[in-house]
Every structure is written in structure tokens, then in C-alpha cells.
Motif scaffolding. Structure first.
Motif, PDB file in Angstrom:
ATOM      1  N   THR A  34       0.868  -1.182   0.000  1.00  0.00           N
ATOM      2  CA  THR A  34       0.000   0.000   0.000  1.00  0.00           C
ATOM      3  C   THR A  34       0.901   1.227   0.000  1.00  0.00           C
ATOM      4  OG1 THR A  34      -1.916   1.022   1.071  1.00  0.00           O
ATOM      5  CG2 THR A  34      -0.228   0.171   2.538  1.00  0.00           C
ATOM      6  N   TRP A  71      -2.311   6.313  -1.104  1.00  0.00           N
ATOM      7  CA  TRP A  71      -3.557   5.534  -1.254  1.00  0.00           C
ATOM      8  C   TRP A  71      -4.385   5.621   0.026  1.00  0.00           C
ATOM      9  CZ3 TRP A  71      -6.842   1.904   0.558  1.00  0.00           C
ATOM     10  CH2 TRP A  71      -7.756   1.337  -0.334  1.00  0.00           C
ATOM     11  N   ARG A  95      -8.083   7.307   0.112  1.00  0.00           N
ATOM     12  CA  ARG A  95      -9.270   6.455   0.257  1.00  0.00           C
ATOM     13  C   ARG A  95      -9.905   6.477   1.639  1.00  0.00           C
ATOM     14  NH1 ARG A  95     -10.687   2.943  -4.067  1.00  0.00           N
ATOM     15  NH2 ARG A  95      -9.305   3.534  -5.769  1.00  0.00           N
ATOM     16  N   CYS A 148     -18.589  -0.476  16.670  1.00  0.00           N
ATOM     17  CA  CYS A 148     -18.493   0.951  16.322  1.00  0.00           C
ATOM     18  C   CYS A 148     -19.752   1.751  16.639  1.00  0.00           C
ATOM     19  CB  CYS A 148     -18.113   1.102  14.861  1.00  0.00           C
ATOM     20  SG  CYS A 148     -16.591   0.251  14.465  1.00  0.00           S
ATOM     21  N   ARG A 201      -4.277  -5.788   3.828  1.00  0.00           N
ATOM     22  CA  ARG A 201      -4.255  -4.342   3.552  1.00  0.00           C
ATOM     23  C   ARG A 201      -5.658  -3.731   3.483  1.00  0.00           C
ATOM     24  NH1 ARG A 201      -2.628  -3.450  -2.817  1.00  0.00           N
ATOM     25  NH2 ARG A 201      -4.389  -4.561  -3.715  1.00  0.00           N
ATOM     26  N   GLY A 239     -15.208  -4.286   2.895  1.00  0.00           N
ATOM     27  CA  GLY A 239     -15.104  -2.828   3.033  1.00  0.00           C
ATOM     28  C   GLY A 239     -16.168  -2.080   2.242  1.00  0.00           C
ATOM     29  N   GLN A 240     -16.386  -2.517   1.003  1.00  0.00           N
ATOM     30  CA  GLN A 240     -17.367  -1.803   0.165  1.00  0.00           C
ATOM     31  C   GLN A 240     -18.780  -1.951   0.701  1.00  0.00           C
ATOM     32  OE1 GLN A 240     -17.218  -2.450  -3.995  1.00  0.00           O
ATOM     33  NE2 GLN A 240     -15.097  -1.767  -4.192  1.00  0.00           N
ATOM     34  N   HIS A 255     -19.086   8.535  14.166  1.00  0.00           N
ATOM     35  CA  HIS A 255     -18.035   7.543  14.331  1.00  0.00           C
ATOM     36  C   HIS A 255     -16.998   7.777  13.232  1.00  0.00           C
ATOM     37  CE1 HIS A 255     -15.757   3.965  14.391  1.00  0.00           C
ATOM     38  NE2 HIS A 255     -16.334   3.437  13.335  1.00  0.00           N
ATOM     39  N   ASN A 289     -13.983   6.641   8.142  1.00  0.00           N
ATOM     40  CA  ASN A 289     -13.383   6.938   6.846  1.00  0.00           C
ATOM     41  C   ASN A 289     -13.845   8.357   6.456  1.00  0.00           C
ATOM     42  OD1 ASN A 289     -13.095   7.202   3.981  1.00  0.00           O
ATOM     43  ND2 ASN A 289     -12.946   4.979   3.801  1.00  0.00           N
ATOM     44  N   ARG A 325     -14.234   9.680   3.645  1.00  0.00           N
ATOM     45  CA  ARG A 325     -15.196   9.680   2.532  1.00  0.00           C
ATOM     46  C   ARG A 325     -16.601   9.324   3.013  1.00  0.00           C
ATOM     47  NH1 ARG A 325     -14.187   6.036  -1.772  1.00  0.00           N
ATOM     48  NH2 ARG A 325     -12.971   4.756  -0.367  1.00  0.00           N
ATOM     49  N   ASN A 377      -9.609   4.512  12.795  1.00  0.00           N
ATOM     50  CA  ASN A 377     -10.906   4.075  13.320  1.00  0.00           C
ATOM     51  C   ASN A 377     -10.690   3.363  14.660  1.00  0.00           C
ATOM     52  OD1 ASN A 377     -13.225   2.593  13.887  1.00  0.00           O
ATOM     53  ND2 ASN A 377     -13.568   1.968  11.767  1.00  0.00           N
TER      54      ASN A 377
HETATM   55  O1  UT7 Z   1     -16.114   1.192  11.671  1.00  0.00           O
HETATM   56  C1  UT7 Z   1     -16.987   0.652  10.729  1.00  0.00           C
HETATM   57  C2  UT7 Z   1     -16.302  -0.379   9.934  1.00  0.00           C
HETATM   58  N1  UT7 Z   1     -15.523  -0.044   8.807  1.00  0.00           N
HETATM   59  C3  UT7 Z   1     -15.723   0.910   7.865  1.00  0.00           C
HETATM   60  O2  UT7 Z   1     -16.505   1.816   7.974  1.00  0.00           O
HETATM   61  C4  UT7 Z   1     -14.926   0.796   6.603  1.00  0.00           C
HETATM   62  C5  UT7 Z   1     -15.752   1.026   5.359  1.00  0.00           C
HETATM   63  N2  UT7 Z   1     -14.993   0.796   4.145  1.00  0.00           N
HETATM   64  C6  UT7 Z   1     -13.936   1.526   3.746  1.00  0.00           C
HETATM   65  O3  UT7 Z   1     -13.505   2.428   4.456  1.00  0.00           O
HETATM   66  C7  UT7 Z   1     -13.322   1.257   2.390  1.00  0.00           C
HETATM   67  O4  UT7 Z   1     -14.118   0.286   1.724  1.00  0.00           O
HETATM   68  C8  UT7 Z   1     -11.843   0.765   2.426  1.00  0.00           C
HETATM   69  C9  UT7 Z   1     -10.944   1.895   2.876  1.00  0.00           C
HETATM   70  C10 UT7 Z   1     -11.686  -0.420   3.367  1.00  0.00           C
HETATM   71  C11 UT7 Z   1     -11.389   0.350   1.037  1.00  0.00           C
HETATM   72  O5  UT7 Z   1     -11.566   1.427   0.137  1.00  0.00           O
HETATM   73  P1  UT7 Z   1     -12.341   1.221  -1.253  1.00  0.00           P
HETATM   74  O6  UT7 Z   1     -12.314   2.500  -1.948  1.00  0.00           O
HETATM   75  O7  UT7 Z   1     -13.690   0.606  -0.932  1.00  0.00           O
HETATM   76  O8  UT7 Z   1     -11.409   0.197  -1.979  1.00  0.00           O
HETATM   77  P2  UT7 Z   1     -11.804  -1.203  -2.660  1.00  0.00           P
HETATM   78  O9  UT7 Z   1     -11.920  -2.267  -1.629  1.00  0.00           O
HETATM   79  O10 UT7 Z   1     -12.926  -0.988  -3.618  1.00  0.00           O
HETATM   80  O11 UT7 Z   1     -10.511  -1.483  -3.523  1.00  0.00           O
HETATM   81  C12 UT7 Z   1     -10.157  -0.657  -4.651  1.00  0.00           C
HETATM   82  C13 UT7 Z   1      -8.817  -1.113  -5.166  1.00  0.00           C
HETATM   83  C14 UT7 Z   1      -8.717  -2.617  -5.370  1.00  0.00           C
HETATM   84  O12 UT7 Z   1      -7.870  -2.851  -6.483  1.00  0.00           O
HETATM   85  P3  UT7 Z   1      -8.494  -3.172  -7.944  1.00  0.00           P
HETATM   86  O13 UT7 Z   1      -9.305  -4.399  -7.746  1.00  0.00           O
HETATM   87  O14 UT7 Z   1      -9.300  -1.972  -8.317  1.00  0.00           O
HETATM   88  O15 UT7 Z   1      -7.283  -3.366  -8.798  1.00  0.00           O
HETATM   89  C15 UT7 Z   1      -8.043  -3.104  -4.137  1.00  0.00           C
HETATM   90  O16 UT7 Z   1      -7.336  -4.306  -4.322  1.00  0.00           O
HETATM   91  O17 UT7 Z   1      -7.798  -0.785  -4.232  1.00  0.00           O
HETATM   92  C16 UT7 Z   1      -7.089  -1.965  -3.842  1.00  0.00           C
HETATM   93  N3  UT7 Z   1      -6.743  -1.844  -2.448  1.00  0.00           N
HETATM   94  C17 UT7 Z   1      -5.623  -1.224  -2.028  1.00  0.00           C
HETATM   95  N4  UT7 Z   1      -4.617  -0.646  -2.690  1.00  0.00           N
HETATM   96  C18 UT7 Z   1      -3.628  -0.090  -1.966  1.00  0.00           C
HETATM   97  C19 UT7 Z   1      -7.468  -2.224  -1.355  1.00  0.00           C
HETATM   98  N5  UT7 Z   1      -6.816  -1.896  -0.223  1.00  0.00           N
HETATM   99  C20 UT7 Z   1      -5.674  -1.261  -0.616  1.00  0.00           C
HETATM  100  C21 UT7 Z   1      -4.600  -0.674   0.087  1.00  0.00           C
HETATM  101  N6  UT7 Z   1      -3.615  -0.100  -0.628  1.00  0.00           N
HETATM  102  N7  UT7 Z   1      -4.555  -0.650   1.434  1.00  0.00           N
END
Ligand code: UT7
Length: 321
Positions: A28, A32, A36, A111, A150, A212-213, A247, A250, A252, A277
Motif C-alpha cells: 500500500t 492511497w 481512500r 463501532c 491491507r 469494506g465496500q 463515528h 473513513n 469519505r 478508526n
Molecule cells: O467502523 C466501521 C467499519 N468499517 C468501515 O466503515 C470501513 C468502510 N470501508 C472503507 O472504508 C473502504 O471500503 C476501504 C478503505 C476499506 C477500502 O476502500 P475502497 O475505496 O472501498 O477500496 P476497494 O476495496 O474498492 O478497492 C479498490 C482497489 C482494489 O484494487 P483493484 O481491484 O481496483 O485493482 C483493491 O485491491 O484498491 C485496492 N486496495 C488497495 N490498494 C492499496 C485495497 N486496499 C488497498 C490498500 N492499498 N490498502
């Protein structure tokens, strides 16, 4: 009758882990993670424990409120990451504070924990059962984090937030809370206290696993709904709200909630850039920070909103002391 917050306190471990350190463990980058999530650093325990952080945050909250340990008659600790199972963390806090008159219990609500602890204490105070309550969210999430994943390890941090509440004559605002166990798979973690052989204890299921999504979409939809619901229920207009203290999961998510509510982002304070978090600790830490820097002013109406594993979510309105 209602309950008001009359003191706040928090504790964050002194060790600070930045995004570059995380990038040395998983693939990572600082860029990034910031883009994000908004997170730049998180505090991670070294010698601290969930109990020690809860005690420190609680002491600071009592000091701030000018409340003595023996005056407290209810202690609720929200945690999913305690270093003790028995006695509960709340009893450990009681011992440390000399709060010999308190009834103590822990709650597991992840949370949404700070909001649910607040609501629970409010119900007891407004119902006349207790006069002074201490609510604490304390989390050592780094113990439940899979540092090889990650998708999760970038997000979480450790810390504790606390508030002292007093029963007081006044208007009681009704909270809104919801749960949907059908969607529980979105965020899971198996207990290590099972009859599983030790070599399996490091399997990924014994650490936090998250879609995550799915959690992101759920939060962005359900939190604004809960906020609107709580305002309607209490006949309050959005214009009357000074702060939405959400809470801190994130950046975003917070921005998307502000947009859906059609409220200015300036009303949504954030400190997730520093703490990540911290689950049930996040709202308590932010309240304490805002009280200390005097952003919170007497008479302001505030919404607190939580969401997370369960899935659970909810919002409450309060008037600042
Ligand atoms: O407290 C309550 C519980 N938790 C939350 O509220 C978390 C809610 N979710 C999130 O905050 C976000 O979904 C995350 C931060 C966990 C992830 O962000 P995202 O924008 O939803 O990323 P994604 O899972 O859609 O992944 C997008 C891309 C993927 O690559 P491809 O498939 O587009 O090539 C992932 O493999 O980013 C990649 N990716 C990363 N890249 C670099 C996922 N994690 C990472 C990382 N570093 N740490």
C-alpha cells in the motif's frame, strides 16, 4: 428528567504508527491510504491495555467534570477488544477509581458502542435509577488486526474516550437505533476463546475481516436515514444542529453523509486523520477533543451517530452542558 454530559476524557497510546510504516508491512502507500480513508496516523498500544486506557480516560473525565469516584453509580464500558474477560473492564475501572457505589458492566456493540452506551446511561438516568454515570469506549484493535490484510490494517487504531453523565431536570431526546443481524457477515472476527487448536488461532478468521465496500455502502445509506429519523422524532430542524459527531471510520463516509443530509461539511468534525478508526472509542475521543479546544459551547445541539459490525447503527441528539 434527562441526563447531560458534564465531563469528558480520553487517552491515546504514545506510539504513533504512520502510513509509511504500514506500507512496510503490506502493499500500500501513504498516498492511497490518505486518499481512500483520510487516515494519516494511528496510535497503537505498546504497554497499554484496554483496561489501562479505559481507566485513564475515565479519570480524566471525572477530573474534568469535578466528580468523585464514589459519586459514580453506573459504569458502562463499550469494548470488543478487552484484555480481560473476567472481571469485566468496567469493574476494573471501578477498582482503579474507587467507585465503590457503582454498578458495572461491559457492552459489545463495536463501532455503535459509544452511542449505545450513551443511550443506555441516558435511560437509567432519566428513569431515576441512577444519578451519575460514566460511559467509556476503549479499544485495543491492534490486537484484532490482521497486519497482513491491507483491506483492514490501514484503518484501525487504539484509544479510549469517556464521558461522565449526570441526571438533570430537562427535556429527554429520544434516540434512534437499528440492528440487522442478517448482514453480519460484512464485518466479522471469531473469538480466540474457543476449543480450537493453537495453530489455528492465527487463521484470518480470528482477526477482523471486512467487506469494506459493503460496510461503506451501508454506512452512507443508513447513517443519514438515522440522523433524519432522530431529528424528526424529536421535532428538531437540521438548522438547529451545531455538530454532527460521527463515528470516525473513513473521511469519505463522513463527507458522503454530509452531502446526503445536505449539511455543510464544517458541521462534521473529524480526527480520524490522527487516530484512524478506534471503534467504540472514536466519538468519546472526538467529544473530549472538542470540549478541550472549546468548540463545544453551552446550549448547542449535537448529534452523535455510530455504525458498524452487527450490523448496527444509530443516532442520538443531546444538548451540550
Ligand atoms: O467502523 C466501521 C467499519 N468499517 C468501515 O466503515 C470501513 C468502510 N470501508 C472503507 O472504508 C473502504 O471500503 C476501504 C478503505 C476499506 C477500502 O476502500 P475502497 O475505496 O472501498 O477500496 P476497494 O476495496 O474498492 O478497492 C479498490 C482497489 C482494489 O484494487 P483493484 O481491484 O481496483 O485493482 C483493491 O485491491 O484498491 C485496492 N486496495 C488497495 N490498494 C492499496 C485495497 N486496499 C488497498 C490498500 N492499498 N490498502
Amino acid at each position: 428528567m434527562t441526563g447531560i454530559i458534564c465531563g469528558t476524557g480520553s487517552y491515546a497510546p504514545s506510539y504513533i504508527m504512520d502510513n509509511n510504516e504500514i506500507a512496510s508491512m503490506v502493499e500500500t502507500s501513504d498516498e492511497w491510504i490518505r486518499e481512500r480513508t483520510g487516515v494519516a496516523t494511528r496510535h497503537i498500544i505498546k504497554d497499554e491495555t484496554t483496561v489501562s486506557m479505559a481507566c485513564e480516560a475515565a479519570k480524566r473525565a471525572l477530573d474534568d467534570g469535578g466528580v468523585k469516584g464514589e459519586e459514580v453509580d453506573l459504569i458502562i464500558v463499550s469494548t470488543i477488544s478487552s484484555n480481560v474477560i473476567l472481571p469485566c473492564t468496567a469493574c476494573e475501572v471501578q477498582k482503579e477509581l474507587g467507585a465503590m457505589n457503582a454498578t458495572c458492566f461491559d457492552m459489545s456493540a463495536a463501532c455503535s458502542g459509544f452511542v449505545l452506551a450513551y443511550n443506555t446511561a441516558l435511560a437509567y438516568l432519566s428513569g431515576g435509577m441512577y444519578k451519575t454515570a460514566l460511559i467509556i469506549g476503549s479499544e485495543s484493535l491492534s490486537n484484532l488486526t490482521n497486519w497482513k490484510d491491507r483491506g483492514t490494517c490501514i484503518l484501525f487504531g487504539d484509544g479510549a474516550g469517556a464521558a461522565v453523565m449526570r441526571a438533570k431536570e430537562g427535556r429527554m431526546y429520544l434516540p434512534v437505533t437499528h440492528s440487522d443481524g442478517m448482514k453480519g457477515k460484512a464485518l466479522t472476527c471469531l473469538s480466540r476463546h474457543t476449543k480450537v487448536s493453537p495453530e489455528h488461532m492465527t487463521d484470518p478468521e480470528y482477526y477482523m475481516q471486512m467487506d469494506g465496500q459493503a460496510v461503506f455502502k451501508f454506512a452512507v445509506k443508513k447513517v443519514p436515514e438515522a440522523v433524519n429519523e432522530v431529528l424528526e422524532k424529536n421535532h428538531i430542524d437540521k438548522k438547529e444542529i451545531a455538530w454532527y459527531i460521527m463515528h470516525q471510520a473513513n473521511r469519505r463516509i463522513v463527507e458522503a453523509v454530509a452531502k446526503r443530509l445536505d449539511e455543510p461539511i464544517e458541521k462534521f468534525p473529524m480526527n480520524l486523520q490522527e487516530y484512524g478508526n478506534t471503534s467504540s472509542a472514536s466519538i468519546g475521543i472526538l467529544l473530549d477533543e472538542m470540549k478541550r479546544d472549546k468548540r463545544l459551547k453551552s446550549g448547542q445541539k449535537i448529534v452523535i451517530a455510530g455504525f458498524g459490525a452487527g450490523l448496527t447503527w444509530g443516532a442520538s441528539v443531546m444538548e451540550w452542558m
